[in-house]
Motif scaffolding. Sequence first.
Motif, PDB file in Angstrom:
ATOM      1  N   ASP A  76      20.977  35.760  46.233  1.00  0.00           N
ATOM      2  CA  ASP A  76      22.050  36.421  45.811  1.00  0.00           C
ATOM      3  C   ASP A  76      23.335  35.487  45.882  1.00  0.00           C
ATOM      4  O   ASP A  76      24.336  35.469  45.038  1.00  0.00           O
ATOM      5  N   LEU A  77      23.415  34.926  47.101  1.00  0.00           N
ATOM      6  CA  LEU A  77      24.557  34.010  47.194  1.00  0.00           C
ATOM      7  C   LEU A  77      24.279  32.591  47.495  1.00  0.00           C
ATOM      8  O   LEU A  77      23.390  32.469  48.439  1.00  0.00           O
ATOM      9  N   VAL A  78      24.559  31.543  46.600  1.00  0.00           N
ATOM     10  CA  VAL A  78      24.444  30.426  46.924  1.00  0.00           C
ATOM     11  C   VAL A  78      25.358  29.826  47.777  1.00  0.00           C
ATOM     12  O   VAL A  78      26.596  29.685  47.344  1.00  0.00           O
ATOM     13  N   VAL A  79      24.988  29.083  48.888  1.00  0.00           N
ATOM     14  CA  VAL A  79      25.994  28.527  49.829  1.00  0.00           C
ATOM     15  C   VAL A  79      26.062  26.772  49.732  1.00  0.00           C
ATOM     16  O   VAL A  79      24.914  26.419  49.801  1.00  0.00           O
ATOM     17  N   VAL A  80      27.019  26.362  49.484  1.00  0.00           N
ATOM     18  CA  VAL A  80      27.078  24.934  49.231  1.00  0.00           C
ATOM     19  C   VAL A  80      27.743  24.270  50.376  1.00  0.00           C
ATOM     20  O   VAL A  80      28.873  24.407  50.716  1.00  0.00           O
ATOM     21  N   THR A  81      27.016  23.461  51.028  1.00  0.00           N
ATOM     22  CA  THR A  81      27.318  22.620  52.284  1.00  0.00           C
ATOM     23  C   THR A  81      27.099  21.278  52.291  1.00  0.00           C
ATOM     24  O   THR A  81      27.029  20.688  53.383  1.00  0.00           O
ATOM     25  N   VAL A  82      27.292  20.789  50.981  1.00  0.00           N
ATOM     26  CA  VAL A  82      26.782  19.124  50.766  1.00  0.00           C
ATOM     27  C   VAL A  82      27.827  18.705  50.617  1.00  0.00           C
ATOM     28  O   VAL A  82      29.047  18.922  50.791  1.00  0.00           O
ATOM     29  N   LYS A  83      28.004  17.168  50.618  1.00  0.00           N
ATOM     30  CA  LYS A  83      29.121  16.266  50.405  1.00  0.00           C
ATOM     31  C   LYS A  83      29.962  16.945  49.257  1.00  0.00           C
ATOM     32  O   LYS A  83      29.177  17.225  48.244  1.00  0.00           O
TER      33      LYS A  83
END
Length: 364
Positions: A76-83
């Motif tokens: 449901d929720l995409v979490v973006v933790t990349v550069k």
Amino acid sequence: MPSSPQSPVRVGIVGLSARRGWASLGHLPALRQLDGFEVRALSASSAESARRAAETYGVPHSFGTAAELAASDEVDLVVVTVKVPDHREIIEAALAEGKAVFSEWPLGTGLAEAEELTALAAGRGLRTFTGLQARSAPVVRYLRDLVADGYVGEVLSTSLVASGRGWGADFPEGAAYLLDRATGANMLTIPFGHTLDGLTSVLGDVETVSAVTATRRRELKDRTGTVHRPDVADQIVLGGVLTSGAVASVHYRGGMSRGTNFQWEINGTDGDLIVTGDHGHLQMGEYTIAGANASSGAELTQLPVPDRYFDPALEAVRGTQAYNVGAAYAQIRRDLADGTSVVPDFAHATRHHRLLDRIERATV
């Protein structure tokens, strides 16, 4: 999003690696303390890397690309933790699949990217969140209430001096992208940007801006002996006036100091507040408040943050880097249930990018 307020938000984390990193230190521990979230999927730099991470952390689904994760019915929720340079492509893929997105800050490599992503999300009517978690920190929320309740009276001025921790002489291997202005990840956007957002959450927006930036360390060697020539500032001085009329000054220095690494003063007609800490990353450091006002006397006294500012559900990660991220997630769950927008969204992130852009353009 969940079909009912009682259903958990199914989370897919882009950038959760078995080799550690911010997702494993901050996001995953926070999410696992909170009801209302389930980490259902992850993606990493390759399918094999994602498979290893899924085994390490017990995550049911793994994907070799962020686009595959975004397309999954399990998320449901995409979490973006990349550069930062990779944010745009990942966020665009998630929004195309109709998914809500939580992106780490900075949102994009600059103002133009942030504006484009904000417009795209708004056009699709999707919920967005940005990781400006300094404003979720208990110490910042308590400070905001102290000021709002009149502890210092009318705020006359505020001054902050801090060390950026990075961008000094001690340069770790693999961090060359932090020295390249094109990546959007530098001292202005990261420690300065996080902290300035915390400052404005307490004292209000910056109305007028003047600034000085400089690159004083023109050559840096990493631990392999490779020489790097940064094109980002390691000295940033902001002078400005807030919407309240209060005068503000902020000075960030690259690296760490043998003296002061974080001191933030708020001076008012009736009192003063001083926040001290171990470094200039307000979003993740350890900070204490001292104060004095007309009713308490002239001597500064410690003002411990009351327990009501801490979430009992996050007690296991209190005092760790995961706490403020967890507090943001807890508010995200309330925002989704109540239709509120307390956690910064992409529109807020774009306004903050715009402020940093103004600071860069105002430099002399």
